[in-house]
Design an enzyme around this catalytic site. Structure first.
Site, PDB file in Angstrom:
ATOM      1  N   LYS A 161       0.876  -1.173   0.000  1.00 39.13           N
ATOM      2  CA  LYS A 161       0.000   0.000   0.000  1.00 39.13           C
ATOM      3  C   LYS A 161       0.914   1.225   0.000  1.00 39.13           C
ATOM      4  CE  LYS A 161      -1.859   3.012   2.025  1.00 39.13           C
ATOM      5  NZ  LYS A 161      -1.665   4.430   1.642  1.00 39.13           N
ATOM      6  N   THR A 192       6.102   8.693  12.893  1.00 35.71           N
ATOM      7  CA  THR A 192       6.071   8.039  14.201  1.00 35.71           C
ATOM      8  C   THR A 192       4.631   7.908  14.694  1.00 35.71           C
ATOM      9  OG1 THR A 192       8.311   8.673  14.741  1.00 35.71           O
ATOM     10  CG2 THR A 192       6.825   8.355  16.611  1.00 35.71           C
ATOM     11  N   GLU A 231       9.782   1.796  10.541  1.00 37.93           N
ATOM     12  CA  GLU A 231      10.849   2.746  10.165  1.00 37.93           C
ATOM     13  C   GLU A 231      10.185   4.109  10.191  1.00 37.93           C
ATOM     14  OE1 GLU A 231      13.950   2.165   9.623  1.00 37.93           O
ATOM     15  OE2 GLU A 231      14.140   0.089   8.981  1.00 37.93           O
ATOM     16  N   CYS A 280      13.970  10.995   5.988  1.00 37.35           N
ATOM     17  CA  CYS A 280      13.802  10.602   7.396  1.00 37.35           C
ATOM     18  C   CYS A 280      15.051  10.904   8.214  1.00 37.35           C
ATOM     19  CB  CYS A 280      13.466   9.123   7.474  1.00 37.35           C
ATOM     20  SG  CYS A 280      14.603   8.090   6.541  1.00 37.35           S
ATOM     21  N   GLU A 311       9.724  16.965  13.829  1.00 39.30           N
ATOM     22  CA  GLU A 311      10.212  16.651  12.481  1.00 39.30           C
ATOM     23  C   GLU A 311       9.491  17.576  11.495  1.00 39.30           C
ATOM     24  OE1 GLU A 311       9.088  12.878  10.726  1.00 39.30           O
ATOM     25  OE2 GLU A 311      11.086  12.656   9.848  1.00 39.30           O
TER      26      GLU A 311
HETATM   27  P1  NAD Z   1       2.620   8.790   7.032  1.00 40.46           P
HETATM   28  O1  NAD Z   1       2.842   8.141   8.359  1.00 40.46           O
HETATM   29  O2  NAD Z   1       1.611   9.858   6.954  1.00 40.46           O
HETATM   30  O3  NAD Z   1       2.194   7.706   5.943  1.00 40.46           O
HETATM   31  C1  NAD Z   1       2.978   6.572   5.672  1.00 40.46           C
HETATM   32  C2  NAD Z   1       2.088   5.485   5.110  1.00 40.46           C
HETATM   33  O4  NAD Z   1       1.142   5.120   6.107  1.00 40.46           O
HETATM   34  C3  NAD Z   1       1.269   5.928   3.888  1.00 40.46           C
HETATM   35  O5  NAD Z   1       1.167   4.847   2.991  1.00 40.46           O
HETATM   36  C4  NAD Z   1      -0.075   6.250   4.482  1.00 40.46           C
HETATM   37  O6  NAD Z   1      -1.139   6.125   3.576  1.00 40.46           O
HETATM   38  C5  NAD Z   1      -0.171   5.219   5.583  1.00 40.46           C
HETATM   39  N1  NAD Z   1      -1.089   5.599   6.663  1.00 40.46           N
HETATM   40  C6  NAD Z   1      -1.365   6.850   7.107  1.00 40.46           C
HETATM   41  N2  NAD Z   1      -2.279   6.786   8.102  1.00 40.46           N
HETATM   42  C7  NAD Z   1      -2.565   5.471   8.291  1.00 40.46           C
HETATM   43  C8  NAD Z   1      -3.423   4.774   9.172  1.00 40.46           C
HETATM   44  N3  NAD Z   1      -4.193   5.398  10.078  1.00 40.46           N
HETATM   45  N4  NAD Z   1      -3.467   3.430   9.094  1.00 40.46           N
HETATM   46  C9  NAD Z   1      -2.694   2.768   8.193  1.00 40.46           C
HETATM   47  N5  NAD Z   1      -1.880   3.386   7.319  1.00 40.46           N
HETATM   48  C10 NAD Z   1      -1.803   4.714   7.379  1.00 40.46           C
HETATM   49  O7  NAD Z   1       4.065   9.259   6.541  1.00 40.46           O
HETATM   50  P2  NAD Z   1       4.433  10.019   5.194  1.00 40.46           P
HETATM   51  O8  NAD Z   1       4.003  11.431   5.337  1.00 40.46           O
HETATM   52  O9  NAD Z   1       3.981   9.245   4.016  1.00 40.46           O
HETATM   53  O10 NAD Z   1       6.023   9.908   5.206  1.00 40.46           O
HETATM   54  C11 NAD Z   1       6.824  10.756   5.930  1.00 40.46           C
HETATM   55  C12 NAD Z   1       7.302  10.110   7.202  1.00 40.46           C
HETATM   56  O11 NAD Z   1       7.986   8.899   6.888  1.00 40.46           O
HETATM   57  C13 NAD Z   1       8.303  10.952   7.948  1.00 40.46           C
HETATM   58  O12 NAD Z   1       8.012  10.918   9.320  1.00 40.46           O
HETATM   59  C14 NAD Z   1       9.632  10.262   7.665  1.00 40.46           C
HETATM   60  O13 NAD Z   1      10.622  10.490   8.633  1.00 40.46           O
HETATM   61  C15 NAD Z   1       9.202   8.838   7.620  1.00 40.46           C
HETATM   62  N6  NAD Z   1      10.186   8.024   6.894  1.00 40.46           N
HETATM   63  C16 NAD Z   1      10.974   7.170   7.618  1.00 40.46           C
HETATM   64  C17 NAD Z   1      11.959   6.414   6.966  1.00 40.46           C
HETATM   65  C18 NAD Z   1      12.850   5.473   7.736  1.00 40.46           C
HETATM   66  O14 NAD Z   1      13.513   4.654   7.106  1.00 40.46           O
HETATM   67  N7  NAD Z   1      12.910   5.552   9.065  1.00 40.46           N
HETATM   68  C19 NAD Z   1      12.105   6.525   5.582  1.00 40.46           C
HETATM   69  C20 NAD Z   1      11.276   7.401   4.877  1.00 40.46           C
HETATM   70  C21 NAD Z   1      10.312   8.138   5.561  1.00 40.46           C
END
Ligand code: NAD
Length: 508
Positions: free
Chosen positions: A196, A251, A272, A307, A407
């Site tokens: 997804k 997070t 992650e 990230c 962040e």
């Molecule tokens: P997000 O948490 O908003 O979304 C990530 C994924 O989760 C998306 O596919 C989204 O549709 C899904 N999602 C959102 N709400 C959900 C829910 N209630 N239930 C199930 N799935 C849900 O994050 P984002 O804005 O897409 O990405 C940015 C974040 O990702 C930043 O915090 C960044 O630091 C982190 N990130 C971490 C790494 C790592 O390796 N640690 C790498 C890349 C990005």
């Protein structure tokens, strides 16, 4: 078009390719592209100009059920999980070749979907995707069990088996790469997958999965559903037939994943998540120019939507003024906002208008809380249709300020001066996150002390954001609990089975 050829394209070439692009927008389930059973759709927007890029099928709960059922059937059939390892390897290698051959289209999809400069997509993301699949393919037949030492009348051995259906939920900042960091080891270990992608960048995942089929991957082994996290992602993470959810994202949503697992079937949860990584510049930093360039890249590359972005620049007071002067000089030329389809552009728009508002909001808060804005803080002129924010530098930042604690996920650097090593360690660790850190010093003993005392999963000394597939990548504290890349990440998609055979000697 392959990677080499794609690298020679001009902005006009990319624009022409973009105009002709007809991306796949349906879900991929059991080897078929399908619309949602409910007819739901959502629009994906090009953040560079606000235009609608495509209307994409939006998975509802019933679609997620269908995708998981397809993955479950494929898993149980053994068409992938029990394939001889060398055969699985061959398919993964073939998949890698096809990705290389279709690199231009894949790069273009990510650039149009989330604003990444095309040069970054071609020079950073695609090579890393190709490496990831190659590395995981090489690992397929290196997964061993064990025969343990037991009494002579017992034979005990440990088998390593795949888990079953893996749900991969990925973010938009490196759409292809973050998905591949999950899907490739999960597949290499013999699992089946439902991916997804983030709703901001749904397109490239469909192409990734299509190429897997074309490489000979059996139908149902790699499925893709798109849609909002709160619907499609949640249904997947709550699904009782999913054995593991592998999540990369914020997070806050990572914590929800743990709840979903507890509310459903205690599935494994690999997280992650976010970061607020410090880079520590000591007065004996070797080659300050190189360090400043790394500081600048560490926060402005990929528009700061990284990230492990080095968003907190901890600079020893003695070199603080010189560091800031050089940082301003380097940044003036290094990162200029522009059309992401222009191979000369180093900074595209943020992922969407919401992200632009959020980042500008943080900049306002930084000003109000007393940090000194040194450059940026605004949107570039002439690019008003896009979700752009100029590279921004704050100095005089205190680690208690909001911009140092939360962040931002945008191109905002915060310089925090410190007096001595103890203070630097305290500031570096004074965060809920623990993804990565940079250390700049000539002194080996100091470097060793910092490596041991900084609470982060990845440490870089006299460099930043380097590495390869052998490197475990993941965080301490609320940056997550998983490790991507590396052989261990493949093992994390397996489970051990302990077989105890009592050997009875024939009587007489
Ligand atoms: P997000 O948490 O908003 O979304 C990530 C994924 O989760 C998306 O596919 C989204 O549709 C899904 N999602 C959102 N709400 C959900 C829910 N209630 N239930 C199930 N799935 C849900 O994050 P984002 O804005 O897409 O990405 C940015 C974040 O990702 C930043 O915090 C960044 O630091 C982190 N990130 C971490 C790494 C790592 O390796 N640690 C790498 C890349 C990005």
């Amino acid at each position: 078009m392959n990677l080499g050829a794609a690298r020679s394209l001009s902005r006009e070439d990319w624009r022409a390719l973009a105009a002709r692009l007809r991306p796949e927008t349906r879900m991929l389930i059991d080897g078929h592209f399908l619309d949602s059973m409910t007819g739901g759709v959502f629009e994906t927007i090009n953040p560079a100009d606000g235009s609608v890029l495509a209307t994409v099928s939006s998975a509802a709960g019933v679609d997620v059920d269908r995708a998981v059922a397809s993955a479950r059937r494929a898993f149980r059939s053994g068409c992938w999980s029990r394939l001889p390892p060398r055969r699985r390897m061959e398919i993964l290698y073939r998949w890698r070749e096809l990705i290389e051959a279709h690199a231009a289209e894949l790069a273009l999809l990510d650039t149009l979907d989330m604003g990444k400069p095309i040069a970054d997509a071609l020079n950073v993301d695609l090579p890393a995707v190709i490496d990831t699949i190659g590395f995981m393919a090489e690992c397929v037949d290196k997964v061993d069990g064990a025969v343990t030492s037991t009494a002579p009348d017992v034979m005990h051995f440990v088998l390593r088996e795949p888990l079953g259906v893996v749900a991969a939920i990925s973010p938009w900042n490196y759409p292809l790469l973050m998905a591949t960091w999950k899907v490739a080891p999960a597949l290499a270990a013999g699992n089946t997958v439902v991916l997804k992608p983030a709703e901001q960048s749904p397109l490239s995942a469909l192409q990734l999965a299509r190429l897997f089929l074309e490489a000979g991957g059996p139908p149902g082994v790699f499925n893709v559903v798109n849609g909002p996290g709160e619907i499609a992602g949640k249904a997947l993470a709550l699904h009782p037939e999913v054995a593991k959810v592998s999540f990369t994202g914020s997070t806050a949503v990572g914590k929800l994943m743990l709840q979903y697992a507890g509310l459903s079937n205690m599935k494994r949860v690999a997280l992650e998540c976010g970061g607020k990584s410090p880079q520590i510049f000591l007065a004996d930093t070797p080659d300050l120019d190189r360090a400043v360039a790394a500081a600048c890249n560490g926060i402005f590359a990929n528009m700061g939507e990284v990230c492990n972005a080095g968003s907190r620049l901890l600079v020893e007071r003695r070199i603080h003024e010189e560091f800031v002067e050089r940082f301003i000089a380097v940044s003036a030329n290094a990162y200029r906002a522009g059309d992401p389809l222009d191979p000369a552009t180093s900074m595209g728009p943020l992922v969407d208008r919401g992200a632009q508002r959020r980042v500008l909001g943080y900049i306002d808060t930084g000003r109000r809380e007393g940090a000194r804005l040194r450059f940026g803080g605004d949107v570039p002129s002439g690019l008003g249709c896009g979700a752009y924010v100029n590279p921004t530098l704050f100095t005089g930042v205190d680690n208690g300020m909001t911009i140092a604690r939360e962040e931002i996920f945008g191109p905002v650097a915060c310089v925090i001066p410190f007096e001595d090593l103890d203070a630097a360690i305290d500031i570096a660790n004074d965060t809920i996150y623990g993804l990565a850190a940079g250390i700049w010093t000539r002194d080996l003993a100091t470097a060793h002390r910092l490596i041991r005392e900084i609470e982060a999963g990845v440490l870089w000394v006299n460099c930043f954001d380097e590495g390869d597939m052998t490197q475990p990548f993941g965080g301490y504290k609320q940056s997550g609990n998983a490790r991507d890349k590396c052989f261990d990440s493949l093992l994390s998609y397996t489970q051990t089975k302990s077989a105890w055979l009592r050997i009875t000697q024939p009587s007489g």
